[in-house]
Design an enzyme around this catalytic site. Structure first.
Site, mmCIF file in Angstrom:
data_model
loop_
_atom_site.group_PDB
_atom_site.id
_atom_site.type_symbol
_atom_site.label_atom_id
_atom_site.label_comp_id
_atom_site.label_asym_id
_atom_site.label_seq_id
_atom_site.Cartn_x
_atom_site.Cartn_y
_atom_site.Cartn_z
ATOM 1 N N GLU A 19 -23.579 72.336 32.642
ATOM 2 C CA GLU A 19 -22.341 71.603 33.027
ATOM 3 C C GLU A 19 -21.447 72.590 33.425
ATOM 4 O O GLU A 19 -20.616 72.469 34.183
ATOM 5 C CB GLU A 19 -21.820 70.622 31.897
ATOM 6 C CG GLU A 19 -22.664 69.416 31.606
ATOM 7 C CD GLU A 19 -23.861 69.492 31.023
ATOM 8 O OE1 GLU A 19 -24.413 68.501 30.959
ATOM 9 O OE2 GLU A 19 -24.409 70.862 30.624
ATOM 10 N N LYS A 65 -45.101 64.140 30.099
ATOM 11 C CA LYS A 65 -43.990 63.326 29.627
ATOM 12 C C LYS A 65 -44.628 61.723 29.671
ATOM 13 O O LYS A 65 -45.089 61.227 30.950
ATOM 14 C CB LYS A 65 -42.909 63.534 30.410
ATOM 15 C CG LYS A 65 -41.657 62.871 29.572
ATOM 16 C CD LYS A 65 -40.300 63.644 30.621
ATOM 17 C CE LYS A 65 -39.119 63.207 29.694
ATOM 18 N NZ LYS A 65 -37.727 63.793 30.119
ATOM 19 N N ARG A 110 -19.021 70.441 27.193
ATOM 20 C CA ARG A 110 -19.422 71.770 27.191
ATOM 21 C C ARG A 110 -18.462 72.467 28.317
ATOM 22 O O ARG A 110 -18.582 73.969 28.087
ATOM 23 C CB ARG A 110 -20.821 71.591 27.990
ATOM 24 C CG ARG A 110 -21.820 71.076 27.101
ATOM 25 C CD ARG A 110 -23.136 71.059 27.627
ATOM 26 N NE ARG A 110 -24.218 70.430 26.995
ATOM 27 C CZ ARG A 110 -25.082 69.640 27.197
ATOM 28 N NH1 ARG A 110 -25.416 69.622 28.317
ATOM 29 N NH2 ARG A 110 -26.188 69.181 26.339
#
Length: 623
Positions: free
Chosen positions: A367, A284, A395
């Protein structure tokens, strides 16, 4: 930067397929330079995109897009995909009003197969696409690209469980960069580490199958036995991965920065007539040192100086203040626990995670689990605070109702990025949380305007409430505050002359705009009083009684009108036999597209100028 030779010539993936090996290296370098150049000005997701440059190039060389289909999980890593599919000339408009989106959009390009913005959806969506193709006789390929961070979301595993029974080719590319936004946590990342350090198993498996296939009848019998055996022999000779257990053929790990290796792997994957998981390892932030060193900071970033990597503007925001308050509470109270869903950096909980490790819980991008896990903590006397972006709380609606509210458990929600957030667009605007929570019995909602109000609200949510409580606050810092105003009450506050006959009711940061609108209206000879709600649910009856004495009431709300606080307030107001004029200005049944926060508030007439326009227009019409 800015001198590009190959990148401007790429009009479609077909142009990428024509490039030599040397030209591909130049292309990748130019892509990274363009990404840094544009994101440094417009803001956006930098480190995820820098990490998938070679992977994206290899995908576009190996497959036939748009006939083949690709679904990018979250979609925040699709910038290179946009550059290779005819959007180079518009790339400087990335995330700007009227420009190209920072996420895949079907209406933007025929190369974008599915709108994404939240994590863990790609495998489900791509598998649906693959089935639709099968039903229509379409034999083209379907690919889902998902990061290891997104794989910690339960929806990804639900999709894998379902897709593993598919009797056609279906490819999932697992982009393993060892982190999502925060460092990955949990069993799945540890599992991937084990797979990465033992790549020999796939070669052993392949050689075993090939050797047994050459034997007559006995070889086929042994091969059949090994595949179905639960014995130790199978584990030694025919080692399975988690993905094999789901029904996927595992290929990897593959160097995600070698286009040649990636292309070879894709060719193998395409020939397998069943679901395939291709494990790709990337770095990354690759190619830009500040992003490599601090990938979390550059995951989603505003304007920054390219040479130093430092943000151009830096100020104290609500997230940082919340993080400090949580540390203060935890120091005084050993029952305070902090929960995050892979957002320790964004929600301001980094310091808490270091100081109170045993009471800090990063559950990954999950979540739903975070809410129910918090309820479990609460059921045994702990005081859990779940810090979550407004857009991601959506969510967990079922868990908020079923596990928190119905169970009468004291879970505190610290809702960050509440209201308009700007350039990430429709998928990230925090305009639904109030309407969602407003439907839940016995939930308490606070919406402070200033840091002092955040302190008071958080303390009340933790200690004065005994069931589900939420404190919502915007992205960024404090806005305009009149010198003679203070958030004295946790319920509501008034500002101005109550005898003037005109009242603005609002909450959160819109109070700052209303305070300026008050001054602008005074210059035009119109006097207004302000009523600022801090506790949105339940609404204080005294606040309604105060409003009932006015001739004209305007309610400005930075959220969805349906189910919002303005509707509740109007019901209570008319129940008090209010005889005056009542007006609501909120977001009326639509999504708010990408643009800056100031542009969005101006468009919605929720900034100071818009408030003045609404009020003066209404007053003229009533004359």
């Amino acid at each position: 930067m800015g001198e590009y030779k190959i990148l401007p010539t790429i009009k479609s993936p077909n142009d990428v397929k024509k490039l030599s090996e040397e030209s591909l290296k130049t292309l990748c370098t130019e892509i990274r330079e363009k990404l840094v150049e544009v994101v440094s000005v417009n803001g956006g997701h930098l480190s995820p995109n820098l990490g998938v440059v070679e992977l994206t190039v290899a995908l576009h060389r190996s497959f036939n897009f748009p006939k083949d289909s690709i679904v990018w999980d979250v979609g925040h890593q699709s910038y290179t995909h946009k550059l290779l599919t005819g959007r180079y000339k518009d790339f400087d408009t990335l995330r700007l009003r009227g420009g190209i989106s920072g996420f895949p959009k079907r209406e933007e390009s025929r190369y974008d197969d599915f709108n994404t913005g939240h994590s863990s959806t790609s495998i489900s969506a791509a598998f649906g696409i693959a089935n639709a193709k099968m039903l229509s006789g379409d034999n083209s390929q379907t690919i889902a690209v998902i990061g290891d961070g997104s794989f910690t979301g339960g929806l990804a595993f639900e999709a894998m469980n379902n897709a593993g029974r598919f009797n056609r080719n279906f490819i999932v590319v697992l982009n393993d960069n060892k982190m999502s936004i925060s460092k990955n946590v949990g069993a799945f990342p540890r599992y991937l580490t084990t797979v990465r350090i033992q790549p020999w198993y796939i070669r052993v498996k392949h050689i075993t199958e090939k050797t047994l296939s050459k034997l007559p009848v006995l070889g086929r019998v042994i091969k059949w036995f090994l595949k179905r055996s639960k014995s130790k022999i199978k584990n030694l000779v025919y080692k399975n991965t988690l993905f094999d257990c789901f029904g996927f053929t595992y290929l990897g790990p593959i160097d995600g920065h070698s286009i040649d290796e990636l292309e070879n792997a894709f060719e193998v994957a395409k020939k397998i007539n069943s679901p395939v998981l291709l494990h790709v390892v990337t770095k990354k932030g690759k190619g830009y040192l500040p992003a490599e060193e601090k990938p979390g900071q550059f995951h989603g970033i505003g304007q920054f100086d390219i040479d130093s990597g430092e943000p151009i503007s830096s100020h104290t925001g609500f997230s940082a203040v919340f993080g400090s308050l949580m540390c203060e509470l935890a120091q005084q109270d050993s029952k305070i626990c902090a929960i995050t869903a892979a957002m320790a950096y964004g929600t301001g909980l980094r310091e808490f995670s270091h100081l109170y490790k045993d009471r800090f819980f990063d559950v990954g991008i999950a979540e739903e689990h975070a809410v129910t896990f918090g309820c479990g903590l609460a059921s045994k006397g702990m005081r859990p605070v779940f810090a979550v972006y407004s857009t991601f709380l959506q969510r967990a609606y079922d868990q908020l109702i079923h596990d928190a509210a119905l169970g009468k458990l004291h879970l505190v929600l610290a809702i960050d990025r509440a209201g308009i957030v700007g350039s990430d667009g429709e998928t990230h605007q925090g305009v639904f949380d109030v309407s969602i929570l407003n439907t839940i019995p016995n939930a308490t909602i606070y919406s402070p305007t200033y840091f002092d109000g955040l302190r008071k609200s958080l303390h009340h949510a933790v200690y004065a409430c005994d069931e589900l409580a939420a404190v919502r606050y915007p992205r960024g810092g404090e806005l305009y505050k009149p010198d003679d105003f203070g958030e004295e009450s946790i319920d509501f506050n008034t500002y101005g002359n109550p005898e003037c006959g005109n009242l603005i009711v609002t909450y959160g940061r819109l109070f700052s705009y209303a305070a300026k609108a008050k001054e602008m209206l005074k210059e035009q000879g119109v006097e207004v009083c302000l009523l600022k709600l801090c506790r949105l649910k339940p609404i204080d009856v005294e606040a309604v009684e105060f409003a009932a004495q006015f001739k004209n009431v305007w309610f400005f709300e930075e959220g969805i009108k349906n189910g919002g606080i303005a509707r509740n307030f109007s019901d209570m107001l008319f129940y008090k036999n209010f005889k005056g004029s009542y007006h609501i200005k909120a977001i009326n049944d639509k999504f708010v597209k990408q643009m800056s926060v100031s542009e969005a508030l101006e468009m919605l007439k929720l900034d100071s100028k818009g408030m003045v326009e609404v009020i003066t227009t209404n007053l003229r019409n009533e004359e």
